[in-house]
Design a protein around this motif. Structure first.
Motif, PDB file in Angstrom:
ATOM      1  N   ARG A  40       6.645 -79.663   1.119  1.00  0.00           N
ATOM      2  CA  ARG A  40       6.417 -80.081  -0.210  1.00  0.00           C
ATOM      3  C   ARG A  40       7.439 -80.716  -0.375  1.00  0.00           C
ATOM      4  N   ASN A  41       8.950 -80.485  -0.420  1.00  0.00           N
ATOM      5  CA  ASN A  41       9.685 -80.610  -0.702  1.00  0.00           C
ATOM      6  C   ASN A  41       9.942 -82.697   0.130  1.00  0.00           C
ATOM      7  N   LEU A  42       8.999 -82.932   1.039  1.00  0.00           N
ATOM      8  CA  LEU A  42       9.110 -84.290   1.625  1.00  0.00           C
ATOM      9  C   LEU A  42       8.477 -85.162   0.225  1.00  0.00           C
ATOM     10  N   CYS A  43       7.262 -84.570   0.210  1.00  0.00           N
ATOM     11  CA  CYS A  43       6.244 -85.146  -1.200  1.00  0.00           C
ATOM     12  C   CYS A  43       7.061 -84.651  -2.005  1.00  0.00           C
ATOM     13  N   GLY A  44       7.895 -84.424  -2.537  1.00  0.00           N
ATOM     14  CA  GLY A  44       8.771 -84.934  -4.341  1.00  0.00           C
ATOM     15  C   GLY A  44       9.143 -82.920  -4.734  1.00  0.00           C
ATOM     16  N   GLU A  45       8.477 -82.379  -4.359  1.00  0.00           N
ATOM     17  CA  GLU A  45       8.980 -81.080  -4.775  1.00  0.00           C
ATOM     18  C   GLU A  45      10.062 -80.683  -4.261  1.00  0.00           C
ATOM     19  N   GLY A  47      12.695 -77.915  -4.606  1.00  0.00           N
ATOM     20  CA  GLY A  47      12.839 -76.480  -4.141  1.00  0.00           C
ATOM     21  C   GLY A  47      13.213 -76.222  -3.171  1.00  0.00           C
ATOM     22  N   THR A  48      13.398 -74.490  -3.058  1.00  0.00           N
ATOM     23  CA  THR A  48      12.913 -73.424  -1.950  1.00  0.00           C
ATOM     24  C   THR A  48      11.750 -72.479  -2.215  1.00  0.00           C
ATOM     25  N   GLN A  49      10.993 -73.285  -3.348  1.00  0.00           N
ATOM     26  CA  GLN A  49       9.836 -71.834  -3.625  1.00  0.00           C
ATOM     27  C   GLN A  49       9.103 -71.377  -1.871  1.00  0.00           C
ATOM     28  N   TRP A  50       8.953 -72.347  -1.108  1.00  0.00           N
ATOM     29  CA  TRP A  50       8.441 -72.070   0.014  1.00  0.00           C
ATOM     30  C   TRP A  50       9.085 -70.886   1.102  1.00  0.00           C
ATOM     31  N   ARG A  51      10.588 -71.032   0.739  1.00  0.00           N
ATOM     32  CA  ARG A  51      11.308 -70.976   2.064  1.00  0.00           C
ATOM     33  C   ARG A  51      11.417 -69.246   1.168  1.00  0.00           C
ATOM     34  N   GLY A  52      11.656 -69.130  -0.190  1.00  0.00           N
ATOM     35  CA  GLY A  52      11.371 -67.873  -1.178  1.00  0.00           C
ATOM     36  C   GLY A  52      10.276 -66.942  -0.964  1.00  0.00           C
ATOM     37  N   GLU A  53       9.575 -68.155  -0.788  1.00  0.00           N
ATOM     38  CA  GLU A  53       7.891 -66.867  -0.709  1.00  0.00           C
ATOM     39  C   GLU A  53       8.967 -66.249   0.859  1.00  0.00           C
ATOM     40  N   MET A  54       8.932 -66.715   1.562  1.00  0.00           N
ATOM     41  CA  MET A  54       9.139 -66.399   3.078  1.00  0.00           C
ATOM     42  C   MET A  54       9.999 -64.671   2.630  1.00  0.00           C
ATOM     43  N   GLU A  55      11.383 -65.511   1.909  1.00  0.00           N
ATOM     44  CA  GLU A  55      11.926 -63.883   2.048  1.00  0.00           C
ATOM     45  C   GLU A  55      11.004 -63.008   1.530  1.00  0.00           C
ATOM     46  N   LYS A  56      10.354 -63.250  -0.079  1.00  0.00           N
ATOM     47  CA  LYS A  56       9.260 -61.835   0.049  1.00  0.00           C
ATOM     48  C   LYS A  56       8.062 -61.531   0.671  1.00  0.00           C
ATOM     49  N   LEU A  57       7.984 -62.300   1.903  1.00  0.00           N
ATOM     50  CA  LEU A  57       7.529 -61.705   2.798  1.00  0.00           C
ATOM     51  C   LEU A  57       7.907 -60.972   3.507  1.00  0.00           C
ATOM     52  N   LEU A  58       9.029 -61.256   3.934  1.00  0.00           N
ATOM     53  CA  LEU A  58      10.021 -60.557   4.856  1.00  0.00           C
ATOM     54  C   LEU A  58      10.678 -59.023   4.500  1.00  0.00           C
ATOM     55  N   THR A  85       7.841 -85.161  12.522  1.00  0.00           N
ATOM     56  CA  THR A  85       6.668 -85.927  12.631  1.00  0.00           C
ATOM     57  C   THR A  85       6.782 -87.312  11.057  1.00  0.00           C
ATOM     58  N   TYR A  86       7.099 -86.870  10.113  1.00  0.00           N
ATOM     59  CA  TYR A  86       7.260 -87.471   9.182  1.00  0.00           C
ATOM     60  C   TYR A  86       9.023 -87.589   8.401  1.00  0.00           C
ATOM     61  N   THR A  87       8.752 -89.217   8.193  1.00  0.00           N
ATOM     62  CA  THR A  87      10.169 -89.595   7.272  1.00  0.00           C
ATOM     63  C   THR A  87       9.205 -89.504   5.748  1.00  0.00           C
ATOM     64  N   ALA A  88       8.680 -89.748   5.563  1.00  0.00           N
ATOM     65  CA  ALA A  88       8.218 -90.396   4.095  1.00  0.00           C
ATOM     66  C   ALA A  88       7.048 -89.649   3.939  1.00  0.00           C
ATOM     67  N   CYS A  89       6.992 -89.224   2.647  1.00  0.00           N
ATOM     68  CA  CYS A  89       5.666 -88.975   2.221  1.00  0.00           C
ATOM     69  C   CYS A  89       4.082 -89.627   2.081  1.00  0.00           C
ATOM     70  N   THR A  90       3.379 -89.255   2.720  1.00  0.00           N
ATOM     71  CA  THR A  90       1.969 -90.717   2.897  1.00  0.00           C
ATOM     72  C   THR A  90       0.761 -89.723   2.749  1.00  0.00           C
ATOM     73  N   PRO A  91      -0.110 -89.969   2.119  1.00  0.00           N
ATOM     74  CA  PRO A  91      -1.061 -89.830   2.574  1.00  0.00           C
ATOM     75  C   PRO A  91      -1.893 -88.586   3.224  1.00  0.00           C
ATOM     76  N   SER A  92      -1.725 -88.870   4.542  1.00  0.00           N
ATOM     77  CA  SER A  92      -1.512 -87.810   5.811  1.00  0.00           C
ATOM     78  C   SER A  92      -0.791 -86.922   5.281  1.00  0.00           C
ATOM     79  N   ALA A  93       0.583 -86.505   4.970  1.00  0.00           N
ATOM     80  CA  ALA A  93       1.005 -85.575   4.481  1.00  0.00           C
ATOM     81  C   ALA A  93       0.684 -84.568   3.533  1.00  0.00           C
ATOM     82  N   THR A  94       0.163 -85.515   2.539  1.00  0.00           N
ATOM     83  CA  THR A  94      -0.188 -85.071   1.435  1.00  0.00           C
ATOM     84  C   THR A  94      -1.594 -84.069   2.152  1.00  0.00           C
ATOM     85  N   GLU A  95      -2.349 -84.687   2.326  1.00  0.00           N
ATOM     86  CA  GLU A  95      -3.537 -84.078   2.329  1.00  0.00           C
ATOM     87  C   GLU A  95      -3.649 -82.632   3.745  1.00  0.00           C
TER      88      GLU A  95
END
Length: 117
Positions: A40-45, A47-58, A85-95
């Motif tokens: 998600r960060n690679l594709c333009g988002e 922030g730390t939303q997903w790391r934050g979700e991990m912290e909430k899980l912990l 694998t990815y250095t840029a957001c691609t259709p494959s990364a979006t998928e």
């Protein structure tokens, strides 16, 4: 993602000598969160939303140090699986983002419905 938190909050319990039946699902969920954090960060988002979700899980699980290390290793494995694998957001990364979002939701629902109170 609220479902993931509900699943983990319901399951918060002291660590046991025998692995709980929901443990593999929670570890996979941590891996999915790591993958989403990278993609998600690679594709333009930014922030730390997903790391934050991990912290909430912990926080919800309140794991022992060994169990916490397994959760973190799973998150990092998910992150690193795409880092090389990815250095840029691609259709494959979006998928891949779409697939991981669906998998995370399914894991959360399954864990909550099977093992929740």
């Amino acid at each position: 993602m609220a479902m993931m938190l509900a699943a983990s909050a319901v399951l918060a319990a002291p660590a046991r000598a025998v692995e709980a039946p929901f443990e593999p699902g929670l570890l996979r969920l941590a891996e999915v969160l790591g993958s989403l954090h990278f993609l998600r960060n690679l594709c333009g988002e930014k922030g730390t939303q997903w790391r934050g979700e991990m912290e909430k899980l912990l926080q919800a699980e309140n794991p022992s140090p060994d169990r916490r290390a397994r959760f973190i290793a799973s998150f990092n494995r998910g992150y690193r699986s795409f880092d090389g694998t990815y250095t840029a957001c691609t259709p494959s990364a979006t998928e891949a983002i779409g697939r991981y979002m669906k998998e995370g939701e399914a894991l959360s629902r399954d864990i909550a419905s099977r093992y929740g109170n």
